[in-house]
Design an enzyme around this catalytic site. Structure first.
Site, PDB file in Angstrom:
ATOM      1  N   THR A 106       0.872  -1.171   0.000  1.00  0.00           N
ATOM      2  CA  THR A 106       0.000   0.000   0.000  1.00  0.00           C
ATOM      3  C   THR A 106       0.906   1.217   0.000  1.00  0.00           C
ATOM      4  O   THR A 106       1.599   1.498   0.970  1.00  0.00           O
ATOM      5  CB  THR A 106      -0.922   0.020   1.229  1.00  0.00           C
ATOM      6  OG1 THR A 106      -1.793  -1.122   1.170  1.00  0.00           O
ATOM      7  CG2 THR A 106      -1.770   1.278   1.264  1.00  0.00           C
ATOM      8  N   LYS A 181      -7.292   1.443  -3.178  1.00  0.00           N
ATOM      9  CA  LYS A 181      -6.929   1.075  -1.804  1.00  0.00           C
ATOM     10  C   LYS A 181      -7.111   2.264  -0.873  1.00  0.00           C
ATOM     11  O   LYS A 181      -7.516   2.114   0.285  1.00  0.00           O
ATOM     12  CB  LYS A 181      -5.484   0.562  -1.755  1.00  0.00           C
ATOM     13  CG  LYS A 181      -5.004   0.120  -0.364  1.00  0.00           C
ATOM     14  CD  LYS A 181      -5.847  -1.024   0.204  1.00  0.00           C
ATOM     15  CE  LYS A 181      -5.470  -1.394   1.639  1.00  0.00           C
ATOM     16  NZ  LYS A 181      -4.188  -2.073   1.768  1.00  0.00           N
ATOM     17  N   LYS A 249      -0.264   5.125   8.542  1.00  0.00           N
ATOM     18  CA  LYS A 249       0.598   5.277   7.360  1.00  0.00           C
ATOM     19  C   LYS A 249      -0.264   5.354   6.110  1.00  0.00           C
ATOM     20  O   LYS A 249      -0.073   6.227   5.252  1.00  0.00           O
ATOM     21  CB  LYS A 249       1.577   4.104   7.281  1.00  0.00           C
ATOM     22  CG  LYS A 249       2.584   4.196   6.134  1.00  0.00           C
ATOM     23  CD  LYS A 249       2.149   3.539   4.843  1.00  0.00           C
ATOM     24  CE  LYS A 249       2.134   2.035   4.943  1.00  0.00           C
ATOM     25  NZ  LYS A 249       1.847   1.396   3.626  1.00  0.00           N
TER      26      LYS A 249
END
Length: 300
Positions: A106, A181, A249
């Site tokens: 990701t 995502k 994150k």
């Protein structure tokens, strides 16, 4: 996939990054009969993988990538990606012409496009393919994979990706896997905030949470988080799944992208602030469902 058959063709595969997700994902590829060579920054983890599954250990990404038809990566962030792909001993120093790079990290859409452009100069294909489903999805081989890239490359790679996935979908050009995502993580943040509030309200009223979950999952409030996390949230069980360190994150990537597009992710920012408070309280490695702890006595 062999022509006119459901049999998988044995393929040379490199897998870079054996963390919580990568370790079992690479294992599914090996179990499917592929020839897998793994690399991990901590060599002991790679050696443990080779003891658990059938495959080889490489000491650098370059060594792992040499002669591989498909090269997977699942690392930490944009900087890690640049290092494993473009560093002195990076994947792109040895990857052969015609190979396909599949990045399951990701990360930002920008770094995906950056690496894809460099790879294209060497006649190497690139797919950004972040995953959703958490550790359980990786272990059970039922991840959702959101892919950005060319249709022909996707068609070639999909049977291999499907070794660890239940759903693999091409979302558009390179970068759109990562954008999907981002949307996924923003959705999860909002759902968990709503679920945290709902469970707190229900528990304060003395409602049976398991019975509530059984009823609500069949209606408009139904979600994966409700079915899989409501009961454990009510029991203060958070030792599984996706850590809030990693969620923050990911949300940071979402905020950077949103700022460039002039989009204000108000609820996601509120949830991120709650996660920051929970990190200070020592919940850095707790599952994202620990968001409910914002309502406990310790937080007041």
């Amino acid at each position: 996939m062999t022509q006119g058959s459901n049999k998988m063709t044995t393929t040379n595969i490199a897998f870079i990054g054996l963390g919580t997700m990568g370790f079992p994902m690479a294992g599914h590829l090996a179990n499917a009969g592929h020839q897998v060579t793994v690399y991990n920054r901590t060599t002991a983890k790679a050696e443990l993988w080779a003891e658990t599954y059938t495959g080889k250990v490489a000491l650098t990404p370059a060594e792992a990538a040499k002669d591989a038809d498909f090269i997977f990566s699942c690392v930490g962030n944009d900087d890690d990606l640049r290092q494993v792909y473009c560093g002195d001993n990076g994947i792109l120093t040895t990857a052969k012409s015609g190979a396909t790079l599949i990045d399951n990290t990701t990360a930002s859409a920008e770094v995906a496009r950056e690496i894809a452009a460099i790879a294209a100069e060497k006649n190497i294909h690139f797919l950004d393919a972040p995953v959703s489903g958490g550790e359980a999805g990786a272990v059970n081989g039922c991840l959702t994979v959101m892919v950005g890239g060319e249709q022909t490359v996707f068609d070639l790679a999909k049977p291999v990706i499907d070794c660890f996935a239940k759903a693999t979908t091409l979302m558009g050009d390179v970068g759109y896997g990562q954008v999907t995502k981002m949307a996924n993580q923003v959705c999860i943040a909002g759902i968990l905030q709503g679920l945290s509030e709902a469970i707190t309200l229900a528990q304060s009223s003395g409602l049976d949470i398991e019975k509530m979950t059984e009823v609500l999952k069949h209606g408009a409030a139904g979600s994966w988080q409700l079915e899989n996390r409501a009961a454990t949230m009510a029991k203060n069980e958070f030792d599984f799944g996706f850590a809030i360190d990693w969620m923050r994150k990911d949300l940071g990537i979402c905020f950077d992208a949103a700022d460039k597009l002039g989009v204000d992710l108000q609820l996601a920012k509120q949830v991120d602030a709650k996660y920051a408070e929970l990190q200070k309280r020592g919940y850095q490695r707790a599952d994202t469902s620990v968001l409910i702890k914002q309502f406990d006595d310790e937080s007041r």
